[in-house]
Motif scaffolding. Structure first.
Motif, PDB file in Angstrom:
ATOM      1  N   ARG A   1       0.014   9.486  -8.048  1.00 59.68           N
ATOM      2  CA  ARG A   1      -0.628   8.286  -7.894  1.00 59.68           C
ATOM      3  C   ARG A   1      -1.482   7.423  -7.816  1.00 59.68           C
ATOM      4  N   ASN A   2      -1.847   6.068  -7.529  1.00 60.72           N
ATOM      5  CA  ASN A   2      -3.068   5.294  -7.345  1.00 60.72           C
ATOM      6  C   ASN A   2      -3.244   4.341  -6.607  1.00 60.72           C
ATOM      7  N   GLY A   3      -3.539   4.730  -5.121  1.00 62.94           N
ATOM      8  CA  GLY A   3      -3.471   3.638  -4.165  1.00 62.94           C
ATOM      9  C   GLY A   3      -4.440   2.319  -4.480  1.00 62.94           C
ATOM     10  N   ALA A   4      -4.782   2.058  -5.741  1.00 64.27           N
ATOM     11  CA  ALA A   4      -5.697   0.786  -5.525  1.00 64.27           C
ATOM     12  C   ALA A   4      -4.793   0.142  -6.450  1.00 64.27           C
ATOM     13  N   GLU A   5      -4.208   0.810  -7.666  1.00 62.21           N
ATOM     14  CA  GLU A   5      -3.238  -0.137  -8.719  1.00 62.21           C
ATOM     15  C   GLU A   5      -2.011  -0.074  -7.508  1.00 62.21           C
ATOM     16  N   LYS A   6      -1.716   0.818  -6.845  1.00 61.38           N
ATOM     17  CA  LYS A   6      -0.250   0.635  -5.686  1.00 61.38           C
ATOM     18  C   LYS A   6       0.576   0.948  -6.367  1.00 61.38           C
ATOM     19  N   THR A   7       0.519   2.469  -7.825  1.00 59.40           N
ATOM     20  CA  THR A   7       1.074   2.758  -8.567  1.00 59.40           C
ATOM     21  C   THR A   7       1.307   4.310  -8.796  1.00 59.40           C
TER      22      THR A   7
ATOM     23  N   ASN B   1       1.121  -1.559   0.280  1.00 56.51           N
ATOM     24  CA  ASN B   1       0.242  -0.101   0.038  1.00 56.51           C
ATOM     25  C   ASN B   1       1.080   1.652  -0.373  1.00 56.51           C
TER      26      ASN B   1
END
Length: 115
Positions: free
Chosen positions: A71-77, A27
């Motif tokens: 950033r994209n938390g759901a994609e962890k990217t 995460n």
């Protein structure tokens, strides 16, 4: 175990665009900051852009107005959108995640800007 894997580098013409991605194994909101650094041949590694857990961003003067970190938390990217690229942007770009005094680095991705 924390792992960061960069992708998206390559050869691009002056004035072109690239988007770098950093896939994180955990995460990303567990970290105080995540960000991008770069190292050109013969030079020290330098900050490009970071974003903290609250969403506050920080950019090197050399890239302000041209690069955008997101950033994209759901994609962890974590992403780095790079526009209006210049030859001086040529470097190996590294993703870094920081929590307190611990730092985690990816293996880097090469960006080459050429005419």
């Amino acid at each position: 175990q924390v792992q960061l894997v960069e992708s998206g580098g390559g050869l691009v013409q002056i004035g072109g665009s690239l988007t770098l991605s950093c896939a994180v194994s955990v995460n990303i909101f567990e970290f105080n900051t995540v960000g991008w650094f770069r190292q050109a041949p013969g030079k020290e590694r330098e900050l490009v852009a970071t974003v903290n857990v609250g969403g506050r961003t920080n950019y090197a003067d050399a890239v302000k107005g041209r690069f955008t970190i997101s950033r994209n938390g759901a994609e962890k990217t974590v992403y780095l959108q790079m526009n209006s690229l210049k030859p001086e942007d040529t470097a190996v770009y590294y993703c870094r995640a920081q929590i307190l005094s611990r730092f985690y680095w990816g293996q880097g991705t090469q960006v080459t800007v050429s005419s």
